[in-house]
Write a protein that holds these residues in place. Sequence first.
Motif, PDB file in Angstrom:
ATOM      1  N   PHE A  22      20.042  29.647  33.473  1.00  0.00           N
ATOM      2  CA  PHE A  22      18.946  30.374  33.821  1.00  0.00           C
ATOM      3  C   PHE A  22      17.743  29.788  33.450  1.00  0.00           C
ATOM      4  N   PRO A  23      16.869  30.115  34.213  1.00  0.00           N
ATOM      5  CA  PRO A  23      15.217  29.760  33.935  1.00  0.00           C
ATOM      6  C   PRO A  23      14.548  30.270  32.752  1.00  0.00           C
ATOM      7  N   TYR A  24      13.809  29.891  32.117  1.00  0.00           N
ATOM      8  CA  TYR A  24      13.048  30.406  30.977  1.00  0.00           C
ATOM      9  C   TYR A  24      11.695  30.929  31.430  1.00  0.00           C
ATOM     10  N   TRP A  25      11.054  30.790  32.417  1.00  0.00           N
ATOM     11  CA  TRP A  25       9.839  31.376  32.733  1.00  0.00           C
ATOM     12  C   TRP A  25       9.708  31.218  34.231  1.00  0.00           C
ATOM     13  N   ILE A  26       9.096  32.230  35.020  1.00  0.00           N
ATOM     14  CA  ILE A  26       8.771  32.353  36.448  1.00  0.00           C
ATOM     15  C   ILE A  26       7.559  33.074  36.411  1.00  0.00           C
ATOM     16  N   GLN A  27       6.710  32.707  37.241  1.00  0.00           N
ATOM     17  CA  GLN A  27       5.478  33.440  37.654  1.00  0.00           C
ATOM     18  C   GLN A  27       4.924  32.864  38.954  1.00  0.00           C
ATOM     19  N   ILE A  28       4.091  33.919  39.423  1.00  0.00           N
ATOM     20  CA  ILE A  28       3.285  33.798  40.600  1.00  0.00           C
ATOM     21  C   ILE A  28       1.905  32.942  40.225  1.00  0.00           C
ATOM     22  N   THR A  29       1.594  32.014  40.896  1.00  0.00           N
ATOM     23  CA  THR A  29       0.490  31.225  40.003  1.00  0.00           C
ATOM     24  C   THR A  29      -0.885  31.103  41.076  1.00  0.00           C
ATOM     25  N   ASP A  30      -0.777  31.757  42.228  1.00  0.00           N
ATOM     26  CA  ASP A  30      -1.944  31.716  42.961  1.00  0.00           C
ATOM     27  C   ASP A  30      -2.450  33.244  43.496  1.00  0.00           C
ATOM     28  N   ASP A  31      -2.051  34.235  42.584  1.00  0.00           N
ATOM     29  CA  ASP A  31      -2.466  35.585  43.057  1.00  0.00           C
ATOM     30  C   ASP A  31      -2.701  36.352  41.981  1.00  0.00           C
ATOM     31  N   LEU A  32      -3.924  36.642  41.289  1.00  0.00           N
ATOM     32  CA  LEU A  32      -3.927  37.376  40.075  1.00  0.00           C
ATOM     33  C   LEU A  32      -3.415  39.025  40.210  1.00  0.00           C
ATOM     34  N   ASN A  33      -3.735  39.446  41.329  1.00  0.00           N
ATOM     35  CA  ASN A  33      -3.498  40.993  41.912  1.00  0.00           C
ATOM     36  C   ASN A  33      -1.945  41.310  41.978  1.00  0.00           C
ATOM     37  N   LEU A  34      -1.035  40.309  41.836  1.00  0.00           N
ATOM     38  CA  LEU A  34       0.406  40.541  42.074  1.00  0.00           C
ATOM     39  C   LEU A  34       1.118  40.328  40.584  1.00  0.00           C
ATOM     40  N   SER A  35       1.532  41.547  40.304  1.00  0.00           N
ATOM     41  CA  SER A  35       2.145  41.417  39.011  1.00  0.00           C
ATOM     42  C   SER A  35       3.515  40.688  38.672  1.00  0.00           C
ATOM     43  N   LEU A  36       3.571  39.561  38.407  1.00  0.00           N
ATOM     44  CA  LEU A  36       4.884  38.904  38.222  1.00  0.00           C
ATOM     45  C   LEU A  36       4.763  37.736  37.074  1.00  0.00           C
ATOM     46  N   LYS A  37       5.295  37.958  35.954  1.00  0.00           N
ATOM     47  CA  LYS A  37       5.342  36.883  34.887  1.00  0.00           C
ATOM     48  C   LYS A  37       6.633  37.372  34.266  1.00  0.00           C
ATOM     49  N   ILE A  38       7.742  36.346  34.507  1.00  0.00           N
ATOM     50  CA  ILE A  38       8.950  36.855  33.765  1.00  0.00           C
ATOM     51  C   ILE A  38       9.051  35.595  32.400  1.00  0.00           C
ATOM     52  N   LYS A  39       8.848  36.414  31.389  1.00  0.00           N
ATOM     53  CA  LYS A  39       9.278  35.701  30.040  1.00  0.00           C
ATOM     54  C   LYS A  39      10.562  35.937  29.427  1.00  0.00           C
ATOM     55  N   ILE A  40      11.193  34.953  28.974  1.00  0.00           N
ATOM     56  CA  ILE A  40      12.553  35.013  28.283  1.00  0.00           C
ATOM     57  C   ILE A  40      12.140  34.987  26.932  1.00  0.00           C
ATOM     58  N   CYS A  41      12.548  36.157  26.087  1.00  0.00           N
ATOM     59  CA  CYS A  41      12.320  36.358  24.783  1.00  0.00           C
ATOM     60  C   CYS A  41      13.561  35.913  24.030  1.00  0.00           C
ATOM     61  N   ASP A  42      14.720  35.636  24.759  1.00  0.00           N
ATOM     62  CA  ASP A  42      15.915  35.015  23.917  1.00  0.00           C
ATOM     63  C   ASP A  42      16.970  34.615  24.904  1.00  0.00           C
ATOM     64  N   SER A  43      17.643  33.816  24.458  1.00  0.00           N
ATOM     65  CA  SER A  43      19.030  33.357  25.283  1.00  0.00           C
ATOM     66  C   SER A  43      20.055  32.673  24.386  1.00  0.00           C
ATOM     67  N   GLY A  44      21.203  32.524  25.020  1.00  0.00           N
ATOM     68  CA  GLY A  44      22.245  32.262  24.556  1.00  0.00           C
ATOM     69  C   GLY A  44      23.607  32.105  25.184  1.00  0.00           C
ATOM     70  N   ARG A  45      24.696  31.904  24.445  1.00  0.00           N
ATOM     71  CA  ARG A  45      25.756  31.655  25.044  1.00  0.00           C
ATOM     72  C   ARG A  45      26.947  32.514  24.289  1.00  0.00           C
ATOM     73  N   ASN A  46      28.094  32.539  25.032  1.00  0.00           N
ATOM     74  CA  ASN A  46      29.240  33.210  24.523  1.00  0.00           C
ATOM     75  C   ASN A  46      29.253  34.805  24.097  1.00  0.00           C
ATOM     76  N   LEU A  47      28.254  35.517  24.693  1.00  0.00           N
ATOM     77  CA  LEU A  47      28.145  37.050  24.483  1.00  0.00           C
ATOM     78  C   LEU A  47      29.242  37.674  25.133  1.00  0.00           C
ATOM     79  N   LYS A  48      29.919  38.640  24.349  1.00  0.00           N
ATOM     80  CA  LYS A  48      30.869  39.296  24.463  1.00  0.00           C
ATOM     81  C   LYS A  48      30.750  40.727  24.470  1.00  0.00           C
ATOM     82  N   LEU A  49      30.830  41.572  25.522  1.00  0.00           N
ATOM     83  CA  LEU A  49      30.263  43.198  25.638  1.00  0.00           C
ATOM     84  C   LEU A  49      31.668  43.995  25.785  1.00  0.00           C
ATOM     85  N   SER A  50      31.510  45.129  25.159  1.00  0.00           N
ATOM     86  CA  SER A  50      32.549  45.961  25.041  1.00  0.00           C
ATOM     87  C   SER A  50      33.019  46.675  26.201  1.00  0.00           C
ATOM     88  N   LYS A  51      32.196  46.608  27.381  1.00  0.00           N
ATOM     89  CA  LYS A  51      32.548  47.463  28.463  1.00  0.00           C
ATOM     90  C   LYS A  51      32.948  46.529  29.447  1.00  0.00           C
TER      91      LYS A  51
END
Length: 233
Positions: free
Chosen positions: A204-233
């Motif tokens: 996975f990437p750690y940051w994605i954003q639109i760089t040329d348009d202040l009016n388009l709301s897109l900035k993806i910030k990754i606040c955590d990451s990891g491996r081996n996450l097991k879920l119950s469902k």
Amino acid sequence: MFMINKILLLIMLLTQPLASLSIKDYLKNGKPGDFIVVEQNKSLNLIRIDSLKGSILILEEILLTKNKKQKNSFAWENFFLNNSEACTSWNKITIDMKNDEILGCYSVTKNVNISLNKEDSFLISLLSSQLHQVLDENRKKIGQIPSDGVDTRKNWNPPLIFDGKKIIGGCFDVFTINFTKNDSLLSNKHLEIYFNKDDKSFPFPYWIQITDDLNLSLKIKICDSGRNLKLSK
């Protein structure tokens, strides 16, 4: 101002071909349990590889309130084991990486197959796009441009947080996607995407954003990451 569904955009980016390196090359090295947590507004979205068999990838996307942030992958695992009912939504999205298409979406919380919303039409533009690596001299820098013409500024990098801990000195490979003019909201837009340079096996990437348009709301910030996450469902 308008808002693009950030999670759907991130998922669709995962199937994009590159000029010399494909995001599929990251994904094929990914393992079930690899995950990121995307921070947006007052919520957290956890995206995890549920399974990867051949070209068929199943991603999980789980929406939580922001105060549910955990310290590491083990804490996330315990949280889902004991508090899965606290999830606002929990979807499993099936992607055919060979044919670059989303095959379906299953809601774990509702126990039903669901249709993706109208924003999945961005897939048409995304599937034919290429990533281009940004040269070091063209990278975003820290601080103002020096007046003497000698630019010794360091490259700007997003935070790299793994298992709840900020990694000091993280390095990134930076790519851009340049969209052609069309009828979509991404017409003529430019995206900038950051991958961990020191761990090319992380899918996975750690940051994605639109760089040329202040009016388009897109900035993806990754606040955590990891491996081996097991879920119950």
